[in-house]
Design a protein around this motif. Structure first.
Motif, PDB file in Angstrom:
ATOM      1  N   ARG A  83       0.845  -1.192   0.000  1.00 62.72           N
ATOM      2  CA  ARG A  83       0.000   0.000   0.000  1.00 62.72           C
ATOM      3  C   ARG A  83       0.884   1.247   0.000  1.00 62.72           C
ATOM      4  NH1 ARG A  83      -3.535   0.715   5.150  1.00 62.72           N
ATOM      5  NH2 ARG A  83      -1.573   1.584   5.934  1.00 62.72           N
ATOM      6  N   TYR A  84       0.587   2.160  -0.891  1.00 64.78           N
ATOM      7  CA  TYR A  84       1.284   3.450  -0.967  1.00 64.78           C
ATOM      8  C   TYR A  84       0.267   4.549  -0.692  1.00 64.78           C
ATOM      9  CZ  TYR A  84       5.169   1.070  -3.342  1.00 64.78           C
ATOM     10  OH  TYR A  84       6.220   0.240  -3.657  1.00 64.78           O
ATOM     11  N   GLY A  85       0.531   5.377   0.318  1.00 59.24           N
ATOM     12  CA  GLY A  85      -0.299   6.529   0.601  1.00 59.24           C
ATOM     13  C   GLY A  85       0.395   7.793   0.141  1.00 59.24           C
ATOM     14  N   SER A 122      -8.741   6.750  -8.443  1.00 60.64           N
ATOM     15  CA  SER A 122      -8.893   6.985  -7.008  1.00 60.64           C
ATOM     16  C   SER A 122      -7.605   7.465  -6.345  1.00 60.64           C
ATOM     17  CB  SER A 122      -9.377   5.706  -6.312  1.00 60.64           C
ATOM     18  OG  SER A 122      -8.355   4.705  -6.313  1.00 60.64           O
ATOM     19  N   TYR A 123      -6.503   7.500  -7.094  1.00 61.36           N
ATOM     20  CA  TYR A 123      -5.252   8.005  -6.531  1.00 61.36           C
ATOM     21  C   TYR A 123      -4.450   8.694  -7.628  1.00 61.36           C
ATOM     22  CZ  TYR A 123      -3.219   3.693  -8.500  1.00 61.36           C
ATOM     23  OH  TYR A 123      -2.830   2.669  -9.339  1.00 61.36           O
ATOM     24  N   GLU A 124      -3.638   9.659  -7.221  1.00 60.86           N
ATOM     25  CA  GLU A 124      -2.780  10.389  -8.152  1.00 60.86           C
ATOM     26  C   GLU A 124      -1.345   9.925  -7.973  1.00 60.86           C
ATOM     27  OE1 GLU A 124      -3.288  14.540  -7.463  1.00 60.86           O
ATOM     28  OE2 GLU A 124      -5.126  14.646  -8.628  1.00 60.86           O
ATOM     29  N   VAL A 160       3.111   8.758  -4.705  1.00 57.72           N
ATOM     30  CA  VAL A 160       1.653   8.934  -4.671  1.00 57.72           C
ATOM     31  C   VAL A 160       1.366  10.333  -4.130  1.00 57.72           C
ATOM     32  CG1 VAL A 160      -0.480   8.168  -3.570  1.00 57.72           C
ATOM     33  CG2 VAL A 160       1.148   6.479  -4.448  1.00 57.72           C
ATOM     34  N   ARG A 161       0.569  11.090  -4.863  1.00 61.70           N
ATOM     35  CA  ARG A 161       0.274  12.466  -4.455  1.00 61.70           C
ATOM     36  C   ARG A 161      -1.016  12.562  -3.636  1.00 61.70           C
ATOM     37  NH1 ARG A 161       1.923  12.737  -9.759  1.00 61.70           N
ATOM     38  NH2 ARG A 161      -0.197  13.049 -10.552  1.00 61.70           N
ATOM     39  N   SER A 162      -1.964  11.662  -3.900  1.00 63.30           N
ATOM     40  CA  SER A 162      -3.198  11.627  -3.112  1.00 63.30           C
ATOM     41  C   SER A 162      -3.838  10.263  -3.276  1.00 63.30           C
ATOM     42  CB  SER A 162      -4.169  12.720  -3.570  1.00 63.30           C
ATOM     43  OG  SER A 162      -4.627  12.470  -4.890  1.00 63.30           O
ATOM     44  N   GLY A 163      -4.703   9.896  -2.312  1.00 69.23           N
ATOM     45  CA  GLY A 163      -5.355   8.604  -2.368  1.00 69.23           C
ATOM     46  C   GLY A 163      -4.439   7.488  -1.912  1.00 69.23           C
TER      47      GLY A 163
END
Length: 216
Positions: A83-85, A122-124, A160-163
């Motif tokens: 998982r990358y936040g 859902s993620y950038e 990862v910038r968001s999500g």
């Protein structure tokens, strides 16, 4: 490199994502080797209760005809849910050439794979970036799609910038050690399958079988 669409979909994909929603994650540096630890910033599922889920995902991958025809698996390393936040990334690195397989024996890591689990919208960021002949290839696939590539390739996960970006990652020892030979066999098998059932197909089937014995 091979991209396989919809390895997981529908209820199977929902099952995996639901299990990870409630899973405990720990620092991903624990599984990194050597200098890779210095550039790795992510989390990995640590729950022992996910063992059955790991087996299910691995079996689903192995049962996929495109995956098995390209990779020709002999051994698998234990599968990891990552998982990358926001702010997480994995700098450029190459995976270890030898690992411990599921059965504890040493295995040669010929192919790496990433099975994307979240909707890319859902993620950038979070692209898998492969160094293909020194031309970075950013790859961001739909949820349930997988990519297989030679373990020897330099690669990274972009920040990862968001999500949140979740994936199942792992490694395969192939029956065919050489990447070029493996690709040639894959292309030959696809070509033979497209031919009518005649003498030419039988001849090429024999060629394919003998190359498997020669190279395997």
């Amino acid at each position: 490199m091979l991209i396989v669409e919809q390895v997981l979909h529908g209820e199977d994909l929902a099952r995996v994502r639901s299990a990870l929603d409630g899973a405990a994650f720990t620092d991903g540096k624990v599984s990194a080797m050597g200098s890779a630890r210095e550039v790795k910033r992510n989390a990995e599922a640590a729950d022992a209760s996910l063992a059955e889920l790991r087996r299910f995902v691995k079996q689903t991958l192995g049962a996929n005809g495109k995956v098995s025809g390209y990779a020709r698996p002999v051994r698998w390393a234990p599968l990891i849910f990552s998982r990358y936040g926001p702010g997480d990334a994995y700098g450029e690195h190459v995976d270890a050439p030898f690992m411990r397989a599921d059965d504890g024996a040493e295995m040669r890591a010929d192919l790496s794979f990433t099975l994307f689990l979240d909707d890319p919208a859902s993620y950038e960021g979070g692209e898998l970036v492969l160094d293909s002949q020194r031309r970075p290839q950013p790859i961001k696939l739909a949820a349930g799609d997988a990519i297989l590539y030679p373990t020897s390739v330099l690669h990274a996960v972009a920040p990862v910038r968001s999500g949140a970006r979740r994936a199942a990652v792992g490694w395969i020892e192939s029956r065919i050690r050489d990447a070029e030979q493996r690709l040639l066999l894959h292309e030959l098998e696809l070509g033979v399958a497209a031919l009518p059932h005649d003498a030419n197909r039988r001849r090429l089937t024999a060629v394919f079988a003998n190359l498997m014995k020669m190279w395997g």
